[in-house]
Design an enzyme around this catalytic site. Structure first.
Site, PDB file in Angstrom:
ATOM      1  N   GLU A  95      62.546  83.651  28.150  1.00  0.00           N
ATOM      2  CA  GLU A  95      61.358  82.979  28.688  1.00  0.00           C
ATOM      3  C   GLU A  95      61.310  81.573  28.105  1.00  0.00           C
ATOM      4  O   GLU A  95      61.386  81.405  26.885  1.00  0.00           O
ATOM      5  CB  GLU A  95      60.075  83.700  28.269  1.00  0.00           C
ATOM      6  CG  GLU A  95      59.890  85.088  28.818  1.00  0.00           C
ATOM      7  CD  GLU A  95      58.625  85.723  28.240  1.00  0.00           C
ATOM      8  OE1 GLU A  95      57.731  84.987  27.749  1.00  0.00           O
ATOM      9  OE2 GLU A  95      58.535  86.959  28.249  1.00  0.00           O
ATOM     10  N   ASP A 119      47.806  81.747  24.174  1.00  0.00           N
ATOM     11  CA  ASP A 119      48.695  81.596  23.024  1.00  0.00           C
ATOM     12  C   ASP A 119      47.949  81.430  21.710  1.00  0.00           C
ATOM     13  O   ASP A 119      46.929  80.752  21.637  1.00  0.00           O
ATOM     14  CB  ASP A 119      49.630  80.404  23.237  1.00  0.00           C
ATOM     15  CG  ASP A 119      50.598  80.643  24.376  1.00  0.00           C
ATOM     16  OD1 ASP A 119      51.144  81.760  24.430  1.00  0.00           O
ATOM     17  OD2 ASP A 119      50.784  79.756  25.213  1.00  0.00           O
TER      18      ASP A 119
END
Length: 262
Positions: A49, A60
């Site tokens: 990724e 995140d």
């Protein structure tokens, strides 16, 4: 056949689980991203990724937020990332997936983003902030280019798992915890029950991510899934400030140990 499907088919035949690794494109710089991808593929990463840096990455935790900010501070933009993916494709056929926030795609132009992604050899997209209601439109466009829209499900979204996975392709990204990404010492979710729930709604391969920081955790979780996703723990090693060759060696060592337990 999409490279992601091919990879899971091969792994299933070998009785192994996928090691899916996340790195931020452009951290510490865009050319080093090229070196990292080839280095971790060499020691066993199955799917990579590439995070497209974004100024407000809601999913995140601090490690990947800081990584994203470092890349933005270097001036890394989507065209730079497309260029480096194209360069990677001259050397590697590993499945590559963008982890990208919807606003980045929207601002760049959905058609333009998808066409360029296809042209450089991207296999799939993970869009953590894509509203379910807008999923259909981008799914139809991605299908035209043969790019998989990888569904992201969480332990809190049981009633939405069917809706989220029904048109997804590639694999299901099963978020192991509620909250943001980040290396953790333990995961409190009842993973076995959670993965059984996901399996009720889809036959796609399932990969567990968010919070997996050690080979021990990966080993513990692999029996419940078809793959393990490791991000923050890898990004931390990239960020430690080694010189480039030491950093690449550290990253390769970590990935090879993860691969051994899968």
């Amino acid at each position: 056949m999409n490279r992601i499907d091919k990879k899971f088919e091969v792994l299933k035949g070998e009785g192994r689980k996928a090691l899916i690794t996340f790195i931020t494109a452009g951290d510490p710089d865009i050319e080093t991203t090229y070196d990292i991808v080839l280095a971790i593929e060499e020691v066993g990463a199955d799917i990579i990724e590439l995070g497209i840096p974004y100024s407000d990455p809601l999913a995140d935790g601090p490690t990947i937020q800081a990584s994203s900010q470092r890349a933005l501070n270097k001036g890394v933009k989507i065209p730079d990332i497309m260029r480096i993916v194209e360069k990677i494709r001259f050397k590697s056929d590993i499945p590559l997936v963008y982890l990208v926030y919807y606003n980045s795609i929207f601002k760049y132009g959905i058609q333009k983003f998808l066409k360029e992604s296809k042209d450089v050899g991207i296999d799939g997209l993970i869009i953590p902030d894509l509203p379910l209601e807008e999923r259909k439109d981008i799914l139809e466009e991605a299908d035209k280019y043969g790019i998989y829209l990888i569904p992201l499900v969480a332990p809190t979204s049981k009633e939405r798992i069917k809706l989220i996975t029904e048109n997804g392709k590639g694999f299901v990204y099963c978020v192991s915890i509620t909250g943001v990404t980040g290396a953790r010492e333990d995961i409190e979710t009842d993973i076995e029950e959670y993965m059984k729930t996901v399996s009720q709604y889809t036959n796609m391969p399932k990969a567990i991510g968010f919070g997996i920081s050690t080979p021990e955790m990966a080993k513990k979780l692999k029996d419940f899934s078809d793959g393990i996703i490791v991000g923050s723990a890898l990004v931390e090693r990239i960020a430690k400030g080694y010189n480039k060759s030491e950093m690449l060696q550290e990253v390769k060592s970590f990935v090879s140990i993860l691969k051994e337990v899968l």
